[in-house]
Design a protein around this motif. Structure first.
Motif, PDB file in Angstrom:
ATOM      1  N   PHE A 184       0.442  -1.273   0.140  1.00 39.14           N
ATOM      2  CA  PHE A 184      -0.007  -0.156   0.206  1.00 39.14           C
ATOM      3  C   PHE A 184       0.658   1.440   0.079  1.00 39.14           C
ATOM      4  N   THR A 185       0.247   2.490  -0.156  1.00 39.57           N
ATOM      5  CA  THR A 185       1.203   3.483  -0.394  1.00 39.57           C
ATOM      6  C   THR A 185       0.522   4.708   1.048  1.00 39.57           C
ATOM      7  N   ILE A 186       1.074   5.435   1.000  1.00 42.19           N
ATOM      8  CA  ILE A 186       0.880   5.784   2.527  1.00 42.19           C
ATOM      9  C   ILE A 186      -1.023   6.576   1.952  1.00 42.19           C
ATOM     10  N   ASP A 187      -1.215   6.913   1.918  1.00 41.60           N
ATOM     11  CA  ASP A 187      -2.245   7.563   1.146  1.00 41.60           C
ATOM     12  C   ASP A 187      -3.196   6.286   0.808  1.00 41.60           C
ATOM     13  N   GLU A 188      -2.784   5.554   0.845  1.00 42.79           N
ATOM     14  CA  GLU A 188      -4.318   4.328   0.492  1.00 42.79           C
ATOM     15  C   GLU A 188      -4.104   2.969   1.657  1.00 42.79           C
ATOM     16  N   LEU A 189      -3.444   3.630   2.920  1.00 42.56           N
ATOM     17  CA  LEU A 189      -3.310   3.260   4.008  1.00 42.56           C
ATOM     18  C   LEU A 189      -5.057   4.355   5.141  1.00 42.56           C
ATOM     19  N   GLU A 190      -4.516   5.691   4.352  1.00 41.82           N
ATOM     20  CA  GLU A 190      -5.943   6.356   4.532  1.00 41.82           C
ATOM     21  C   GLU A 190      -6.924   6.099   4.090  1.00 41.82           C
ATOM     22  N   LEU A 191      -7.182   5.994   2.695  1.00 38.12           N
ATOM     23  CA  LEU A 191      -8.262   5.488   2.317  1.00 38.12           C
ATOM     24  C   LEU A 191      -8.840   4.276   2.576  1.00 38.12           C
ATOM     25  N   ALA A 192      -8.356   3.267   3.110  1.00 37.55           N
ATOM     26  CA  ALA A 192      -8.520   1.868   3.718  1.00 37.55           C
ATOM     27  C   ALA A 192      -9.029   2.284   5.122  1.00 37.55           C
ATOM     28  N   ALA A 193      -8.420   3.064   6.079  1.00 38.29           N
ATOM     29  CA  ALA A 193      -8.439   3.363   7.274  1.00 38.29           C
ATOM     30  C   ALA A 193      -9.960   4.147   7.251  1.00 38.29           C
ATOM     31  N   ALA A 194     -10.211   5.056   6.409  1.00 39.05           N
ATOM     32  CA  ALA A 194     -11.693   6.210   6.818  1.00 39.05           C
ATOM     33  C   ALA A 194     -13.125   5.130   6.649  1.00 39.05           C
ATOM     34  N   GLU A 195     -12.954   4.062   6.158  1.00 39.18           N
ATOM     35  CA  GLU A 195     -13.772   2.954   5.410  1.00 39.18           C
ATOM     36  C   GLU A 195     -14.392   2.268   6.101  1.00 39.18           C
ATOM     37  N   LEU A 196     -13.305   1.790   7.648  1.00 35.34           N
ATOM     38  CA  LEU A 196     -13.466   1.034   8.925  1.00 35.34           C
ATOM     39  C   LEU A 196     -14.110   1.295  10.147  1.00 35.34           C
ATOM     40  N   SER A 197     -14.815   0.061  10.388  1.00 36.26           N
ATOM     41  CA  SER A 197     -14.989   1.188  12.444  1.00 36.26           C
ATOM     42  C   SER A 197     -14.291   1.810  12.921  1.00 36.26           C
ATOM     43  N   PRO A 198     -14.676   2.403  13.933  1.00 37.40           N
ATOM     44  CA  PRO A 198     -14.244   3.527  14.321  1.00 37.40           C
ATOM     45  C   PRO A 198     -12.692   2.459  15.172  1.00 37.40           C
ATOM     46  N   THR A 199     -13.159   1.437  16.086  1.00 38.52           N
ATOM     47  CA  THR A 199     -12.239   1.072  16.398  1.00 38.52           C
ATOM     48  C   THR A 199     -11.199   0.204  16.162  1.00 38.52           C
ATOM     49  N   PHE A 200     -11.488   0.241  14.442  1.00 39.41           N
ATOM     50  CA  PHE A 200     -10.270  -0.611  13.580  1.00 39.41           C
ATOM     51  C   PHE A 200      -9.651   0.321  12.598  1.00 39.41           C
ATOM     52  N   ARG A 201     -10.183   2.022  12.684  1.00 41.74           N
ATOM     53  CA  ARG A 201      -9.410   2.675  11.858  1.00 41.74           C
ATOM     54  C   ARG A 201      -7.683   2.797  12.116  1.00 41.74           C
TER      55      ARG A 201
END
Length: 368
Positions: free
Chosen positions: A175-192
């Motif tokens: 992943f790129t850092i930007d892709e990590l941020e995009l994936a994080a935004a779609e996870l539940s808060p507990t796993f963001r």
């Protein structure tokens, strides 16, 4: 040791009988044989068994009633010391040997005694296996038959005579850092915080899932890996295990944890709904895969986060030896997986040595 007995055959009316002494010296008699030849054949077999018992050669007795491949697999997996997930993977791969390359019951060796397995048939079976899985499947069969050799059931491992080339290395997806941020935004808060944290610490999924808040030392900037989760069960690492280690906590990973909600009803850093650590499989289906789809990202496994850490570390100039300690694995395994990411390793090593030698020479001249 007493001399080998021969036993004797005697005629009893219209039939023949065989007489011998067992391992304790007690005389035994078996009758009802239709001919002297049948009686002698049975007698020779029993005498061989008695001699084997006297020598303490239990393996010789076992060879007289060799197991089928299915029986050997059951025996091997019952005594094999490994995690339940490893045993389950082993049993699944061995189904290809028991049921055939297509798992349809054809061309399998379930009911075949292990002495009848040969390299020619195993070679043909190996070619019919699913491409990228063939190496691991063949390796499992070889492992089981090696156990049979060690148990002195067979003299040679026929699977070891068949070449088992490793599959060609596939490109490691990261992943790129930007892709990590995009994936994080779609996870539940507990796993963001998971994508950035896992990709910048290199922990295995089973390790970051088992983390407790006390394992993270913000002041020292260190995460201590003490335990793992196997099928939802937390297990501590042993004191001598390579996986028991401390890894640096980069500032960006610490920032992700700063934004991470804390639950007071559990010590687990990334807990499930009931406060306990998550099992990987359900988490992957409920959280990870939907998050990647929602973010419009190409699918990558959860382990791609660990691959991302390795590729970023190598790009930053971390040596494979240092990286192996941080990731809890061997330099050989890292070289096998990520060696292609080091095209300029020789140049870097040469430059580093040149600079060191030059500095040492200058220091020596200055001191003189």
């Amino acid at each position: 040791m007493p001399a080998r007995q021969r036993g004797s055959t005697v005629r009893r009316g219209k039939t023949w009988a065989a007489r011998y002494r067992d391992a304790e010296g007690v005389q035994r008699l078996r009758g009802g044989f239709g001919s002297k030849t049948d009686a002698r054949a049975w007698l020779d077999s029993r005498v061989d068994d008695v001699e084997a018992l006297r020598r303490g050669d239990v393996a010789a007795l076992r060879r007289r009633s060799l197991p089928t491949l299915a029986e050997l697999v059951d025996e091997f997996t019952a005594q094999h010391v490994a995690e339940p997930s490893t045993i389950a993977s082993l049993e699944f791969r061995l189904r290809y040997a028991l049921e055939g390359p297509k798992l349809d019951g054809n061309a399998g060796w379930r009911d075949v005694t292990i002495d009848r397995l040969n390299a020619t048939e195993i070679g043909a079976w190996r070619k019919a296996l699913p491409g990228r899985s063939a190496f691991g499947i063949h390796k499992c069969l070889r492992q089981v038959l090696h156990y049979a050799v060690r148990a002195k059931l067979i003299d040679e491992n026929p699977a070891a005579l068949v070449p088992n080339p490793e599959p060609k290395r596939v490109e490691v997806k990261t992943f790129t850092i930007d892709e990590l941020e995009l994936a994080a935004a779609e996870l539940s808060p507990t796993f963001r915080a998971v994508p950035v944290f896992a990709a910048l610490t290199g922990l295995r999924p089973c390790e970051w899932m088992a983390l407790e808040r006390a394992d993270v030392d913000r002041q020292a900037g260190v995460v201590t890996v003490r335990r793992t989760v196997v099928e939802g069960v937390v297990k501590p690492y042993g004191k001598t295990e390579r996986s028991l280690r401390a890894v640096p906590l980069p500032a960006r990973a610490a920032q992700a944890l700063d934004e991470h909600p804390t639950r007071l009803d559990t010590r687990v850093l990334f807990p499930g709904a009931r406060g306990a650590p998550q099992a990987l499989s359900p988490w992957r289906h409920r959280e990870w895969n939907p998050a990647l789809r929602a973010a419009g990202l190409e699918h990558r496994s959860v382990y791609a986060l660990r691959h991302t850490y390795a590729s970023l570390s190598i790009a930053a100039g971390v040596s494979l030896f240092e990286l192996s300690r941080l990731m809890g694995t061997s330099p050989a395994m890292l070289d096998k997986t990520y060696g292609h990411l080091l095209p300029d390793a020789l140049d870097r090593a040469r430059s580093a040595l040149d600079v060191f030698i030059a500095n040492a020479a200058e220091a020596a001249e200055g001191g003189g």
